[in-house]
Design a protein around this motif. Structure first.
Motif, PDB file in Angstrom:
ATOM      1  N   ASN A 119     -59.684 143.272  49.553  1.00 13.81           N
ATOM      2  CA  ASN A 119     -58.737 142.318  48.972  1.00 13.81           C
ATOM      3  C   ASN A 119     -57.808 141.684  50.003  1.00 13.81           C
ATOM      4  OD1 ASN A 119     -59.052 144.625  46.581  1.00 13.81           O
ATOM      5  ND2 ASN A 119     -59.054 142.521  45.850  1.00 13.81           N
ATOM      6  N   SER A 150     -55.933 138.945  47.762  1.00  8.67           N
ATOM      7  CA  SER A 150     -56.549 138.630  46.473  1.00  8.67           C
ATOM      8  C   SER A 150     -56.264 139.739  45.472  1.00  8.67           C
ATOM      9  CB  SER A 150     -58.058 138.437  46.636  1.00  8.67           C
ATOM     10  OG  SER A 150     -58.660 139.589  47.174  1.00  8.67           O
ATOM     11  N   PHE A 151     -56.350 139.392  44.181  1.00 10.62           N
ATOM     12  CA  PHE A 151     -55.972 140.326  43.119  1.00 10.62           C
ATOM     13  C   PHE A 151     -57.144 140.733  42.234  1.00 10.62           C
ATOM     14  CE2 PHE A 151     -52.292 137.616  44.064  1.00 10.62           C
ATOM     15  CZ  PHE A 151     -51.394 138.584  44.493  1.00 10.62           C
ATOM     16  N   ASP A 152     -58.354 140.282  42.574  1.00 13.98           N
ATOM     17  CA  ASP A 152     -59.513 140.629  41.764  1.00 13.98           C
ATOM     18  C   ASP A 152     -60.742 140.700  42.668  1.00 13.98           C
ATOM     19  OD1 ASP A 152     -59.129 137.711  41.976  1.00 13.98           O
ATOM     20  OD2 ASP A 152     -61.040 137.624  40.927  1.00 13.98           O
ATOM     21  N   ALA A 153     -61.827 141.293  42.147  1.00 10.11           N
ATOM     22  CA  ALA A 153     -63.032 141.526  42.945  1.00 10.11           C
ATOM     23  C   ALA A 153     -63.683 140.224  43.405  1.00 10.11           C
ATOM     24  CB  ALA A 153     -64.033 142.357  42.149  1.00 10.11           C
ATOM     25  N   LYS A 154     -63.606 139.164  42.587  1.00 10.01           N
ATOM     26  CA  LYS A 154     -64.221 137.886  42.942  1.00 10.01           C
ATOM     27  C   LYS A 154     -63.325 137.022  43.820  1.00 10.01           C
ATOM     28  CE  LYS A 154     -67.178 137.496  38.833  1.00 10.01           C
ATOM     29  NZ  LYS A 154     -67.514 136.642  37.666  1.00 10.01           N
ATOM     30  N   LYS A 155     -62.104 137.477  44.061  1.00  7.08           N
ATOM     31  CA  LYS A 155     -61.139 136.754  44.901  1.00  7.08           C
ATOM     32  C   LYS A 155     -60.815 135.372  44.331  1.00  7.08           C
ATOM     33  CE  LYS A 155     -62.814 139.150  49.035  1.00  7.08           C
ATOM     34  NZ  LYS A 155     -63.883 139.877  48.320  1.00  7.08           N
ATOM     35  N   GLU A 156     -60.761 135.281  43.017  1.00  9.46           N
ATOM     36  CA  GLU A 156     -60.428 134.010  42.374  1.00  9.46           C
ATOM     37  C   GLU A 156     -58.924 133.748  42.386  1.00  9.46           C
ATOM     38  OE1 GLU A 156     -64.175 133.680  39.234  1.00  9.46           O
ATOM     39  OE2 GLU A 156     -62.219 134.361  38.507  1.00  9.46           O
ATOM     40  N   ARG A 158     -55.475 134.474  44.531  1.00  6.72           N
ATOM     41  CA  ARG A 158     -55.040 134.978  45.826  1.00  6.72           C
ATOM     42  C   ARG A 158     -53.732 134.309  46.245  1.00  6.72           C
ATOM     43  NH1 ARG A 158     -58.688 130.864  46.881  1.00  6.72           N
ATOM     44  NH2 ARG A 158     -58.460 129.716  48.824  1.00  6.72           N
ATOM     45  N   TRP A 204     -55.818 129.435  43.017  1.00  4.98           N
ATOM     46  CA  TRP A 204     -56.770 129.922  42.020  1.00  4.98           C
ATOM     47  C   TRP A 204     -57.961 128.983  41.952  1.00  4.98           C
ATOM     48  CZ3 TRP A 204     -58.400 127.235  37.596  1.00  4.98           C
ATOM     49  CH2 TRP A 204     -59.333 127.931  36.811  1.00  4.98           C
TER      50      TRP A 204
END
Length: 431
Positions: A119, A150-156, A158, A204
């Motif tokens: 992340n 980033s805040f999620d696995a897909k890095k959507e 950040r 985003w």
């Protein structure tokens, strides 16, 4: 005698058969032992703890350099653009002044980047060819130094923290490594010198759109890069590598989306920022400013891009308020500003993966440049006709013919309208 020979033959045959049987048994035994050894080795390897990859194993290195020559054909050396290219023309006064145009390294960038955690990524880009106004060239200066959290696995989702590009304007976001024209337009680039500042920005974009942003660069469509579908952030407002001047942060937001329509991709966008500009050493002695520390600085802009498949259009326009020199009162005043540009281009795929990009550009700007001497006043109407040839990805050659009409005035350069034509050449290598 005959009986002896028959007996000998029978004994010899038996011995040979026994040797053959013995050889087969030995081979089977050797194979069994080797199989056992391999199984033991495999079990030992499996039992060993896995070596974790370190952050320094994931660092990548890339870059590019641009060498220019602006002195081949020039009808008026007083036509110049200090923000664009310091080897173009001169701002010296006098009737017969000439520019000492020669070969000039415009950029020499090296990018260090890497994903040091699932992340967390970083990006550092120095420029080895920065040129201060003293005329001494090729200084090392930091352009980018930031990390993306980033805040999620897909890095959507950040957040980018550090010195980076401010999300205002498509051409401002577009890397000079990918841009067709040698310089950015005056109208939007006058918002932020070097396009960068120190701050924090939220981005985003859905993962499929992030992939589309990457494809638009990778496949030669001259994209701007991944600055999100939506961006919002705050930054110092004094431009890159400068100390904050008034503890009054600028705020910026941007929305941009690349739509697929049939075989085409279009990307409309809107962006705006607001803040208070603080003057430093830009103001000359005797020039008055109402409020040097808190001068209004705000703009809104619209962008439209039709990516070249094969014909392309890129256009932007901005309006706003900002500081501008007034020669009648010898002062810097907050005034309205406006301007934009349109670039037409064509992506021509040649044999052996060569690319050819013919392009034409018109730009207009009526406003000031807050970071230049006395917030220099500008009225610009320029035309460009150019051609970029890319025989392979590692090398590009660009030639452009400029038809310039530029008025730029400060406390020294008054009544200074300059018109002229110029041939500009650039060689670029990428690694």
């Amino acid at each position: 005698m005959k009986k002896i020979l028959i007996a000998f033959f029978i004994v010899s045959t038996g011995v040979l058969q026994a040797q053959e049987i013995n050889r087969n048994e030995i081979s089977r035994e050797v194979a069994r032992i080797m199989d056992s050894i391999n199984k033991v080795k495999a079990a030992e390897e499996k039992a060993k703890p896995k070596k974790e990859s370190q952050w320094y194993d994931k660092i990548s290195l890339r870059g590019y350099a641009q060498v220019r020559y602006n002195g081949l054909i020039s009808t008026n050396d007083k036509v110049s653009c200090d923000q664009c290219d310091k080897s173009w023309g001169t701002t010296a006064t006098g009737d017969d002044v000439k520019s000492n145009n020669g070969f000039f390294i415009r950029r020499a960038r090296i990018v260090f980047s890497g994903q040091i955690h699932p992340n967390l990524s970083f990006y550092i880009q120095p420029d080895l060819a920065s040129s201060p106004s003293t005329g001494v060239n090729n200084f090392l200066q930091l352009r980018d130094a930031y990390f993306d959290l980033s805040f999620d696995a897909k890095k959507e989702f950040r957040v980018r923290i550090g010195q980076s590009k401010v999300p205002f304007g498509f051409e401002n976001m577009q890397s000079s490594q990918n841009r067709l024209t040698l310089d950015r337009n005056d109208a939007l680039n006058s918002a932020i010198a070097n396009e960068r500042d120190l701050g924090a920005f939220f981005y985003w974009a859905p993962s499929k759109i992030r992939e589309r942003f990457a494809m638009l660069i990778k496949d030669g469509y001259k994209g701007s890069g991944d600055y999100g579908v939506f961006a919002f952030g705050a930054y110092n407002g004094q431009t890159a590598s400068k100390t904050e001047g008034n503890r009054n942060l600028h705020v910026v937001t941007r929305v941009s989306y690349p739509f697929i329509i049939g075989n085409q991709i279009i990307e409309p966008g809107l962006q705006a920022y607001t803040g208070k500009w603080a003057f430093g050493s830009e103001i000359s002695s005797g020039v008055s400013v109402k409020d040097k520390q808190y001068t209004i600085d705000q703009r809104v802009a619209a962008s439209f891009v039709l990516y070249p498949k094969p014909f392309g259009v890129q256009a932007e326009y901005n309006i706003g308020k900002g500081p501008r020199y007034n020669k009648l009162t010898n002062s810097v005043e907050v005034s309205n500003l406006e301007g934009g540009y349109i670039t037409l281009n064509y992506k021509w795929d040649l044999p052996k993966n060569q690319l050819l990009y013919p392009f034409a550009k018109f730009q207009y700007y009526d406003g000031g440049k807050k970071f230049e001497k006395d917030a220099r006043s500008y009225t610009v109407r320029d035309y460009e006709l150019g051609l970029e040839w890319q025989p392979y990805k590692a090398f590009e050659l660009t030639a452009t013919w400029v038809i310039a009409d530029r008025t730029f005035e400060d406390s020294v350069l008054k009544n200074n309208r300059q018109q002229g034509n110029l041939l500009r050449l650039q060689a670029q290598f990428n690694f």
